[in-house]
Design a protein around this motif. Sequence first.
Motif, mmCIF file in Angstrom:
data_model
loop_
_atom_site.group_PDB
_atom_site.id
_atom_site.type_symbol
_atom_site.label_atom_id
_atom_site.label_comp_id
_atom_site.label_asym_id
_atom_site.label_seq_id
_atom_site.Cartn_x
_atom_site.Cartn_y
_atom_site.Cartn_z
ATOM 1 N N GLN A 201 0.835 -1.194 0.000
ATOM 2 C CA GLN A 201 0.000 0.000 0.000
ATOM 3 C C GLN A 201 0.870 1.245 0.000
ATOM 4 O OE1 GLN A 201 -2.686 -0.147 3.348
ATOM 5 N NE2 GLN A 201 -3.996 -1.731 2.418
ATOM 6 N N ASN A 202 0.335 2.331 -0.553
ATOM 7 C CA ASN A 202 1.029 3.606 -0.515
ATOM 8 C C ASN A 202 1.133 4.090 0.928
ATOM 9 O OD1 ASN A 202 0.765 6.796 -0.495
ATOM 10 N ND2 ASN A 202 1.766 6.209 -2.415
ATOM 11 N N MET A 203 2.335 4.491 1.345
ATOM 12 C CA MET A 203 2.550 4.859 2.731
ATOM 13 C C MET A 203 1.765 6.107 3.135
ATOM 14 S SD MET A 203 3.986 3.880 5.510
ATOM 15 C CE MET A 203 5.263 2.722 5.030
ATOM 16 N N VAL A 204 1.658 7.076 2.232
ATOM 17 C CA VAL A 204 0.895 8.288 2.542
ATOM 18 C C VAL A 204 -0.565 7.935 2.801
ATOM 19 C CG1 VAL A 204 0.109 10.524 1.681
ATOM 20 C CG2 VAL A 204 2.446 9.771 1.231
ATOM 21 N N MET A 205 -1.130 7.083 1.940
ATOM 22 C CA MET A 205 -2.524 6.680 2.107
ATOM 23 C C MET A 205 -2.707 5.879 3.392
ATOM 24 S SD MET A 205 -3.974 8.197 -0.275
ATOM 25 C CE MET A 205 -5.605 7.533 0.138
ATOM 26 N N TYR A 206 -1.677 5.097 3.754
ATOM 27 C CA TYR A 206 -1.759 4.337 4.996
ATOM 28 C C TYR A 206 -1.819 5.269 6.208
ATOM 29 C CZ TYR A 206 -0.190 1.615 9.008
ATOM 30 O OH TYR A 206 -0.093 1.059 10.259
ATOM 31 N N ILE A 207 -0.990 6.300 6.214
ATOM 32 C CA ILE A 207 -0.988 7.252 7.336
ATOM 33 C C ILE A 207 -2.307 8.000 7.398
ATOM 34 C CG2 ILE A 207 0.099 9.337 8.242
ATOM 35 C CD1 ILE A 207 2.760 8.294 7.088
ATOM 36 N N ILE A 208 -2.827 8.391 6.233
ATOM 37 C CA ILE A 208 -4.132 9.066 6.197
ATOM 38 C C ILE A 208 -5.219 8.135 6.729
ATOM 39 C CG2 ILE A 208 -5.906 10.014 4.670
ATOM 40 C CD1 ILE A 208 -3.665 11.084 2.906
ATOM 41 N N SER A 209 -5.132 6.850 6.353
ATOM 42 C CA SER A 209 -6.133 5.895 6.838
ATOM 43 C C SER A 209 -6.032 5.708 8.350
ATOM 44 C CB SER A 209 -5.974 4.543 6.129
ATOM 45 O OG SER A 209 -4.774 3.888 6.508
#
Length: 316
Positions: A201-209
Amino acid sequence: MVSLINLIRNENMKLYKRTGTWVMIGLIFLVVISLGLFSKFAMQTNDNINWKEELRVENAQLKQTVKDSPLMGVGDNYAKQHIEINTYRIDNNIPPLESQSLWGFMVDATNFTGIVALFTIVVAAGIVASEFTWGTIKLLLIRPVSRSKILVSKYISTILFALFSLLVLSGLSFLIGSLLFGFDGTQHPYLVYNDGQVVEQNMVMYIISLLGFNSIDILMMVTLAFMISTVFRSSSLAIGISLFLMFTGPQIVQLLSNYDWVKYILFANTNFQQYSNGVPLVEGMTMTFSIIVLSVYFIIFITLTWVIFQKRDVAA
């Protein structure tokens, strides 16, 4: 008639004029900066450690643990999935996420959403109860505006404070992480076990999630505190009950996780990471199920708040 937007603006003006509000925001700054300095200068670096060998040793220990004393349910699944993720890292040369990196620091900083929840509970507990305590509720209700608008404006202002605090937390963690750790390793993905396989998974999207999932917990606890504050007109009671449930609720649910009925408890459904990690607390639970359960709780909290505030006699 006074518009809802004007009421929200007035509530925000009152909120941000208080010294205590800026003290809470300042504490978020202090916590994030302290975490960054600790991670940078106090934690040991792993530069000289062979991370692949570490993961092989960890996998061997996990396999031995499962073999010697099989874990039950969630623990067993977690161990097996962790082994699969470690193996995928080794095979694809993807090092584990470290605290001494931008993404690692930001992931660690998301753990402080509990502080945001704490501060927002304080705001939610006082935004209605304080009007009764100070006697200003009478002046508020004689204005040409419905009680519903007054209540909604206070609730929305509380939610806006939570969003502002989360924005401060995430923005500051990115700034501090960038300054202290740079951008090395930002190309690596986040690994999650889903549907029987390891997925990148994209790390930025993971942090946002992560922030999004934690926001669900904040929303429910703040709504609970807002309800208690309105029903009992006591900020201290609202803070006390909400904080007690926030800290003990998940532990109680974990202890009762072997019982099927525990999935209907509020705190069994606020942690949406159990679905992204592929390890639900109770077998058979789904994200759709949790959304329905939380919606029912939310409607109950809001309905009780609205009905009691509408019928509250403030003439005396």
